[in-house]
Each structure stands twice: as C-alpha cells, then as structure tokens.
Write a protein that holds these residues in place. Structure first.
Motif, PDB file in Angstrom:
ATOM      1  N   VAL A 183      -5.728   4.606  -6.743  1.00  0.00           N
ATOM      2  CA  VAL A 183      -6.337   3.506  -6.261  1.00  0.00           C
ATOM      3  C   VAL A 183      -6.003   3.578  -4.300  1.00  0.00           C
ATOM      4  CG1 VAL A 183      -6.652   1.206  -6.480  1.00  0.00           C
ATOM      5  CG2 VAL A 183      -6.025   2.445  -8.467  1.00  0.00           C
ATOM      6  N   TYR A 184      -7.076   3.198  -3.376  1.00  0.00           N
ATOM      7  CA  TYR A 184      -7.208   2.172  -2.195  1.00  0.00           C
ATOM      8  C   TYR A 184      -8.083   1.587  -1.954  1.00  0.00           C
ATOM      9  CZ  TYR A 184      -6.625   7.882  -2.783  1.00  0.00           C
ATOM     10  OH  TYR A 184      -5.942   9.018  -3.122  1.00  0.00           O
ATOM     11  N   ASP A 185      -7.234   0.423  -1.721  1.00  0.00           N
ATOM     12  CA  ASP A 185      -7.569  -0.455  -1.724  1.00  0.00           C
ATOM     13  C   ASP A 185      -7.274  -1.208  -0.247  1.00  0.00           C
ATOM     14  OD1 ASP A 185      -7.219  -3.265  -2.391  1.00  0.00           O
ATOM     15  OD2 ASP A 185      -5.960  -3.335  -3.915  1.00  0.00           O
ATOM     16  N   GLN A 186      -8.349  -1.759  -0.182  1.00  0.00           N
ATOM     17  CA  GLN A 186      -8.651  -2.000   1.056  1.00  0.00           C
ATOM     18  C   GLN A 186      -8.192  -1.277   3.105  1.00  0.00           C
ATOM     19  OE1 GLN A 186      -6.981  -6.184   1.737  1.00  0.00           O
ATOM     20  NE2 GLN A 186      -8.533  -6.596  -0.375  1.00  0.00           N
ATOM     21  N   CYS A 187      -8.386  -0.064   2.198  1.00  0.00           N
ATOM     22  CA  CYS A 187      -7.798   0.541   3.242  1.00  0.00           C
ATOM     23  C   CYS A 187      -9.001   1.602   4.326  1.00  0.00           C
ATOM     24  CB  CYS A 187      -7.582   2.180   2.320  1.00  0.00           C
ATOM     25  SG  CYS A 187      -5.566   1.958   1.480  1.00  0.00           S
ATOM     26  N   GLU A 188      -8.699   1.660   5.276  1.00  0.00           N
ATOM     27  CA  GLU A 188      -9.966   1.892   6.325  1.00  0.00           C
ATOM     28  C   GLU A 188      -9.294   3.165   6.561  1.00  0.00           C
ATOM     29  OE1 GLU A 188     -10.340  -0.739   9.309  1.00  0.00           O
ATOM     30  OE2 GLU A 188      -9.663  -2.406   8.205  1.00  0.00           O
ATOM     31  N   LYS A 189     -10.897   4.337   6.682  1.00  0.00           N
ATOM     32  CA  LYS A 189     -11.013   5.213   7.529  1.00  0.00           C
ATOM     33  C   LYS A 189      -9.783   6.556   6.971  1.00  0.00           C
ATOM     34  CE  LYS A 189     -10.941   4.831  12.423  1.00  0.00           C
ATOM     35  NZ  LYS A 189     -10.408   4.338  13.684  1.00  0.00           N
ATOM     36  N   LEU A 190     -10.844   6.995   5.535  1.00  0.00           N
ATOM     37  CA  LEU A 190      -9.875   7.659   4.251  1.00  0.00           C
ATOM     38  C   LEU A 190     -11.212   8.875   4.034  1.00  0.00           C
ATOM     39  CD1 LEU A 190      -8.358   7.688   1.775  1.00  0.00           C
ATOM     40  CD2 LEU A 190      -9.682   6.233   0.475  1.00  0.00           C
ATOM     41  N   LEU A 191     -10.375   9.905   4.000  1.00  0.00           N
ATOM     42  CA  LEU A 191     -10.722  11.248   3.947  1.00  0.00           C
ATOM     43  C   LEU A 191     -10.109  11.138   2.032  1.00  0.00           C
ATOM     44  CD1 LEU A 191     -12.993  13.834   4.427  1.00  0.00           C
ATOM     45  CD2 LEU A 191     -11.324  14.827   5.435  1.00  0.00           C
ATOM     46  N   ILE A 192     -11.262  12.413   1.258  1.00  0.00           N
ATOM     47  CA  ILE A 192     -10.574  12.822  -0.621  1.00  0.00           C
ATOM     48  C   ILE A 192     -11.454  13.990   0.274  1.00  0.00           C
ATOM     49  CG2 ILE A 192     -10.572  12.601  -2.263  1.00  0.00           C
ATOM     50  CD1 ILE A 192     -10.780   9.479  -2.096  1.00  0.00           C
ATOM     51  N   ASP A 193     -10.965  15.518   0.301  1.00  0.00           N
ATOM     52  CA  ASP A 193     -11.364  16.424   0.270  1.00  0.00           C
ATOM     53  C   ASP A 193     -11.564  17.258  -0.296  1.00  0.00           C
ATOM     54  OD1 ASP A 193     -13.983  18.450   1.386  1.00  0.00           O
ATOM     55  OD2 ASP A 193     -12.587  18.870   2.312  1.00  0.00           O
ATOM     56  N   LYS A 194     -12.045  18.276  -1.812  1.00  0.00           N
ATOM     57  CA  LYS A 194     -11.751  19.305  -2.493  1.00  0.00           C
ATOM     58  C   LYS A 194     -10.533  18.559  -3.261  1.00  0.00           C
ATOM     59  CE  LYS A 194     -12.978  22.173   1.241  1.00  0.00           C
ATOM     60  NZ  LYS A 194     -12.885  23.054   2.720  1.00  0.00           N
ATOM     61  N   ILE A 195     -10.114  17.842  -4.075  1.00  0.00           N
ATOM     62  CA  ILE A 195      -9.074  17.196  -4.959  1.00  0.00           C
ATOM     63  C   ILE A 195     -10.360  17.740  -6.356  1.00  0.00           C
ATOM     64  CG2 ILE A 195      -8.187  15.776  -3.140  1.00  0.00           C
ATOM     65  CD1 ILE A 195      -9.327  13.484  -5.707  1.00  0.00           C
ATOM     66  N   THR A 196      -9.179  17.727  -6.945  1.00  0.00           N
ATOM     67  CA  THR A 196      -9.092  18.061  -8.545  1.00  0.00           C
ATOM     68  C   THR A 196      -8.082  17.063  -8.882  1.00  0.00           C
ATOM     69  OG1 THR A 196      -9.653  20.444  -8.573  1.00  0.00           O
ATOM     70  CG2 THR A 196      -9.404  19.434 -10.419  1.00  0.00           C
ATOM     71  N   VAL A 197      -9.744  16.094 -10.436  1.00  0.00           N
ATOM     72  CA  VAL A 197      -8.742  14.971 -11.061  1.00  0.00           C
ATOM     73  C   VAL A 197      -8.242  15.330 -12.386  1.00  0.00           C
ATOM     74  CG1 VAL A 197      -9.624  12.765 -11.715  1.00  0.00           C
ATOM     75  CG2 VAL A 197      -9.209  13.017  -9.384  1.00  0.00           C
TER      76      VAL A 197
END
Length: 491
Positions: A183-197
């Motif tokens: 969970v990313y809550d009220q975040c700014e400038k967020l990069l999510i790249d090449k992840i596996t869930v």
C-alpha cells in the motif's frame, strides 16, 4: 506525457544518488541469515544508524532473514540481493498491531528518498500469521473485528508507506502476505518497476494499492493476487490519485484486474493505463467504481488485453457512503482493447477463488451505469473487440427488452458495485444506463453461440455516436435496443 517523463527522470536520478551512497552489509549489524533468529531489533538498528549518518544502503545477501515490523526512514535504501529473503515472523506480536491500519512487515511514514530493490524476496508467511491472529482474537487476547472470521484491522501487509516522497520499489518479489500486499498511501514521486507479486494465501490479498498518490509510474511488473491485482483507491475526500501511469504489466486476480475503487472519497485524475494484460480474472478486466462521492476524470486506457476474465469493462457511479456530494465519472477513453469472456468460472482451481454463484444469471455484458440524474459522461470506446461465449438461456435467467422489463431493472445505487449485482441484464455485449456523450468507434461484439438477448441496450442515454460497430452472433438477433434515449447517431 511530459509529466510522466519528468517523473522517470527524477526517480532515475534518485537511483544514481542512492547507489553512490555508503553501503553496509546486513551482517555488520549482527543480522542473521539462518531463518530462525528474529532480526527485528538488529535490522531496525541498522536502518536507524544509516538514517542518522545521513543515508546509505543496507544490503542483504543470500539467506533467510526473519523479522517483524521494520520502519524504513529517510535516505535509507534496502537492497535484497538474489537469494536474500526477508521473512515475516509468524508471531502476530512481532508486528505493529497497535497501529492499524498501518500494520505491515515494512512500514514508513513521512520518509523521503527511500527504496527497496534487488532480485530478492519479501515473504510475509501470511497464512500462518493470519490464522495465528484469528486464534488470538478467538481467545479474547486481541480485540479485532472479525468479518467472515477474517480479522479486519491487524493483519500485517507486506509494505505500507504513508506520506512518503521519492520512493522506488524495483525488481523484488513480494509474496504470501496476510492482507494487502503493498500500500502506497498519499505518497508522491513513486516508481514501481519490474516487481513480481505472488500472493494467494489468504483473503484480501490486493496485489498493489495506490491510495491518493501523486506522480506515480508502475511498469514492467507481474502481479498475481487473490484480490484486486492493481487497485487505485481514494480514502480522503480532500485528496485524490493524480498523474499516474501503469505500463507493460501483467495481472491476474480472483477479483478485478485493474480497478479504480471501491473506496472513492476524493477521486482520480490524469491516469494512463498503457499496454497491459489481464488473465484468469474472476471479475472485471477494467473497473471504475465511484460510489463514495469522488470525482473521476481524464482516464486513458490503451492496449489492454484480457483473456479468461469474467467481465470486460465496468464503469459505475453509486451513492453508498457519500452524504455531502455526489461522485462523477467524466472523460474516459478505452481503446485498442481485446477481451475474451468464458462461459465458466475463470479463476477455478486457484487457492482463494472468487465466490461461487448458485445459478444467478447468464454471462454479464460490459456495463456503463450511472444513477438517475447523474450520468457517466464523455466515454469513448474505440477499436475494441469483446468475445463472449453466447448461448444465454432464457429458461435459466430471463430479462426482456420491453419498456416494462427495462424499467424493472433496479437501480441499486447504495449497493456494493460489482458487474454481477443486477443478476440478469437484457444485453449480452454492452449495457449502458444513465450516460451522456458516448462514442463507440470500431467496436466489435462477438458471441460464439446464439443469443436471446440484444447485443447492446441503451437506457437513458443522451447523445451517442456509433460508427463501425459490428455484431457477430449466430442467427442474428437484436442489435441495438434504445429505451428513453435521445440523439443516438449510427453510421
């Protein structure tokens, strides 16, 4: 587009900066990799030390690192090398359970310039954690509301970051959490790249929740979750998700593939969903649900491919929790989309399936549904093909297209929004109700078997332009049924 490129450049610069900062081996702080020593205190000491020194990188090498909740702090970067596994404790008391709903394995609040990267794994051991929590609740030791015997507040998430800036989550695998995976809550400038869930061990395992965040890129990732795979939420009526791009991702879910909602208090603006795939998904490939007063505007979806999913498109305004304002959906474009809908349950055989329905309906169409007096406005469907099984049986479930039949469909404005909530609908391809300024351009509806229902039904639609719309169904049948609809232009 310039805004998205700027986000990429900013985050790329941050990556260079943290790689050049001081590096510390986890073992330097006495952190053990044997899988049995509880490392919560020593990992937290390492994070605190690096933070106090002005920043740096904590590196975990091959091994299993058992821990409870750790709090990430500004200018600290965690690298999980290939073979390194951050393992969640199965003891619920090793987590920040007195801080719901922020309970998580990795937690941060008001931190900036932070990252978790590498080819390692975060394993929440969620099934064991969840059932141990249930046991403590049943014994009366922990107070937590149980919903269908599922604790509502204190199950630990994998990652929970609140009001953080300049965040990078890259290449890691996150698996087996007891609650929402990240969970990313009220975040700014967020990069999510090449992840596996990979998280299918308990209920409510949302793969990725982005809540009231701004300037976000999610790219090149694979997400397999027992609940919504990629989900935008808005919990604060004074906030919204804004300037976000999701690109080149693959998602599977026993709920929805890519979803806006369900909680939509503030809203969503300027969001792009580009070149993604959805498969084996119980509910909708793409959903926008606005039942809580939030405003949805400027959503662009291009090149979404969905196979073996229960529904193609579901856009819905409701009136559930909002008391002081009404939710809206305006300016949504969905183009270059291909979807295949099966006759059977699409997530059969997965550990936590969507609910099994007991003879409720035939296969549902794509749905665009406002509420009386509040239209979904300015929706464009362009270059789209949806393939249905067809073969709906009027003796199994029936809904006619006479005025009385269409007027008899309940509005259900306060219901939890799901495409199946009306049970049988009168269209097999697309059902539109309470909408205005609708464009259908080069849209093909295909049914593999004969259909008793109409392909498309418009009910209270004002101003719609149809061009290049095709209906492929054995035996022909009704194409477009219009009810209480005006200014419908077909070419």
């Amino acid at each position: 587009m310039k805004r998205i490129k700027a986000i990429f450049l900013t985050l790329a610069l941050l990556s260079v900066l943290h790689l050049s900062a001081a590096e510390y081996k986890a073992s330097y702080f006495g952190i053990k990799s044997n899988g049995t020593t509880l490392n919560t205190t020593s990992i937290q000491k390492a994070i605190d030390y690096i933070h106090e020194k002005g920043g740096g990188t904590l590196v975990f090498y091959v091994g299993r690192y058992l821990t409870g909740t750790i709090e990430l702090k500004s200018n600290v970067h965690i690298v999980l090398k290939e073979g390194a596994i951050l393992v969640g404790s199965t003891n619920i008391y090793d987590y920040n359970i007195d801080n719901p709903p922020y309970t998580a394995l990795v937690y941060a609040k008001n931190a900036s310039n932070i990252s978790i990267s590498g080819k390692g794994v975060i394993d929440g051991q969620g099934a064991s954690v969840a059932y141990n929590l249930v046991d403590q609740v049943h014994k009366g030791i922990i107070e937590d509301e149980l919903k269908l015997d599922r604790p509502a507040q204190r199950r630990p998430k994998g990652i929970y970051l609140r009001e953080c800036k300049n965040v990078e989550i890259k290449e890691i695998t996150i698996k087996n959490t007891a609650d929402w995976v990240q969970v990313y809550d009220q975040c700014e400038k967020l990069l999510i790249d090449k992840i596996t869930v990979d998280s299918k061990v308990f209920w409510n395992n949302d793969g990725l929740d982005i809540v009231d965040c701004k300037d976000v890129v999610v790219s090149n990732s694979f997400i397999d979750a027992s609940d919504d795979a990629i989900c935008f939420k808005s919990h604060d009526k004074n906030k919204r998700c804004e300037n976000i791009e999701v690109r080149n991702c693959v998602a599977r879910s026993s709920a929805n593939g890519i979803k806006f909602g369900t909680v939509t208090s503030g809203g969503y603006k300027n969001i792009r969903i580009i070149n993604n795939k959805v498969y084996d998904t119980f509910r909708s490939a793409f959903t926008i649900a606005a039942p809580d007063g939030g405003k949805v505007e400027n959503i662009f979806v291009d090149s979404l491919y969905a196979y073996n999913t229960g529904n193609a498109i579901f856009l819905r305004i409701g009136k559930r929790w909002n008391t002081d304002r009404q939710g809206t959906i305006d300016n949504v474009t969905i183009q270059n989309m291909y979807v295949e809908i099966p006759a059977t349950k699409p997530d059969t055989g997965y550990g936590y399936e969507g609910p099994i329905e007991d003879l409720p309906r035939n296969v549902s169409p794509a749905i665009i549904h406002g509420i009386p007096g509040v239209d979904i406005n300015n929706v464009t469907l362009r270059n789209i093909e949806i393939v249905y099984p067809g073969g709906s049986n009027p003796n199994y479930a029936y809904r006619g297209t006479k005025p009385a039949d269409l007027d008899g469909i309940p509005e259900m404005v306060e219901a939890y929004p799901e495409f199946s909530q009306w049970k049988e609908l009168p269209a097999w391809g697309l059902y539109v109700r309470h909408a205005s300024n609708l464009t259908l351009e080069n849209v093909t509806f295909t049914a593999k078997e004969k259909e008793y229902r109409a392909a498309v039904v418009f009910d209270d639609v004002k101003r719609a332009a149809l061009s290049g719309v095709k209906y492929n169904v054995p035996g022909g049948g009704k194409k477009l049924v219009k009810h209480k609809s005006t200014q419908i232009i077909q070419k």
